[in-house]
Design an enzyme around this catalytic site. Structure first.
Site, PDB file in Angstrom:
ATOM      1  N   THR A 219       0.825  -1.213   0.000  1.00 52.26           N
ATOM      2  CA  THR A 219       0.000   0.000   0.000  1.00 52.26           C
ATOM      3  C   THR A 219       0.853   1.254   0.000  1.00 52.26           C
ATOM      4  O   THR A 219       0.523   2.243  -0.659  1.00 52.26           O
ATOM      5  CB  THR A 219      -0.924   0.004   1.236  1.00 52.26           C
TER       6      THR A 219
ATOM      7  N   THR B 203       1.062  -4.398   4.259  1.00 55.38           N
ATOM      8  CA  THR B 203       0.755  -4.763   5.644  1.00 55.38           C
ATOM      9  C   THR B 203       0.117  -6.143   5.789  1.00 55.38           C
ATOM     10  O   THR B 203       0.235  -6.769   6.839  1.00 55.38           O
ATOM     11  CB  THR B 203      -0.179  -3.719   6.276  1.00 55.38           C
TER      12      THR B 203
END
EC number: 3.5.1.1
Length: 332
Positions: free
Chosen positions: A13, A86
């Site tokens: 991300t 993540t």
């Protein structure tokens, strides 16, 4: 003395941009660094793109690429920062803790919940904090996220959107980063200053099975021995196995007789398994079951792959799995 650091970018991300099909990793590491306030007196930073993928696509083979990149550049740098998605960061941080042992330098993973190019974002702070912690005189693998430093084998993602997405499970936080300051809640870990040991042999034939009320034991009759060398069973509470109605014990015995390593853990995040506590646990203790104590599943998966990459002998697998490495489990 100014530290020489290497940033290894893998996507996630933090490096994503909006596309026609949603967010996808697109930014180069130099682009990421252009958003970060530099601290010139502290460090000199080089960067290298290893891969640019969503961490959902991270595989054990990717762990090896990262580990070998650190090994190959270890002598040239004082610390390493890995930008990572993540969703599987905890698996990667645990895996690197086994693939890269001892050593004398920090290996720091970070990422973000919001892309670097967005505003507001947690990406700038997380990357700055990771760089700052990589300047510390400390060795090991760590996750730095939302100002907290977590041992690589103890990080677990517990939130999908919030900035404080990661927690240190069953282990104290190593430290906290606030701007240029790093503080340690307890005594700072001693840097052992040993030569780095890089061992990237892995056996990925590992299965995770989550038990639930109504779980049918016959699922374990599937010829697992043709496909898997280890099975991790996430059971209830302290690790009890159903023994009435849908009795799993006979199926587990068959797995053990077939030479498959069987690991018992708990679905509960905190405090770990204790198979000696209840009858439903003690009935399985008599078997050659691997105990996990208070390890998290991410570390169990990575460690079992690493151990099975060295041996398939049941007694040796059990011994290695139950030996603490990189603070991954309580001794008692």
């Amino acid at each position: 003395m100014k530290k020489k650091l290497l940033l290894l970018a893998t996507g996630g991300t933090i490096a994503s941009l909006q596309g026609d099909m949603g967010l996808a990793p697109s930014m180069e590491p130099d682009e990421l660094l252009s958003f970060v306030d530099k601290i010139p007196p502290l460090y000199q930073l080089d960067s290298k793109l290893l891969m640019n993928i969503d961490s959902t696509n991270m595989q054990p083979e990717s762990w090896i690429i990262i580990a070998e990149a650190i090994r190959d550049h270890y002598a040239q740098y004082d610390g390493f920062v890995i930008t990572h998605g993540t969703d599987t960061m905890a698996y990667t941080s645990a895996a690197l803790s086994y693939l890269l042992q001892k050593g004398s330098k920090p290996i720091v993973l970070t990422g973000s919940q919001v892309p670097m190019s967005f505003e507001p974002t947690d990406a700038k702070r997380n990357l700055q904090d990771a760089i700052r912690f990589a300047c510390e005189e400390i060795n090991g693998v760590f996750v730095v996220f939302d100002g907290r430093v977590i041992q690589g084998t103890r990080a677990v993602k517990v939130k999908t959107k919030s900035y404080d997405a990661f927690e240190s499970i069953n282990h104290p936080y190593i430290g906290y980063v606030d701007g240029t300051q790093v503080t340690y809640p307890f005594e700072k870990p001693i840097n052992d200053n040993q030569p780095l040991v890089c061992d990237t042999s892995l056996c990925t034939n590992v299965l995770v099975v989550k038990i639930y009320p109504g779980f049918h034991p016959d699922i374990l009759d599937y010829p697992l021995h043709h496909h898997y060398k280890g099975v991790i069973i996430e059971s209830f509470g302290s690790g009890g196995i159903p023994i009435l109605g849908r009795n799993l014990l006979p199926k587990i015995e068959k797995l053990l007789d077939a030479g498959i390593a069987v690991v018992i853990t708990t679905q509960c995040l905190e405090e770990g398994e204790d198979l000696h506590l209840y009858e439903v646990g003690r009935k399985i203790v008599e078997k050659s079951i691997i105990h996990t104590r208070n390890m998290n599943t991410e570390a169990i998966v990575a460690k079992l792959m690493w151990v099975l990459g060295k041996t398939h002998q049941p007694a040796e697998v059990k011994k290695m799995m139950e030996t603490p490495i990189a603070y991954d489990r309580a001794e008692r």
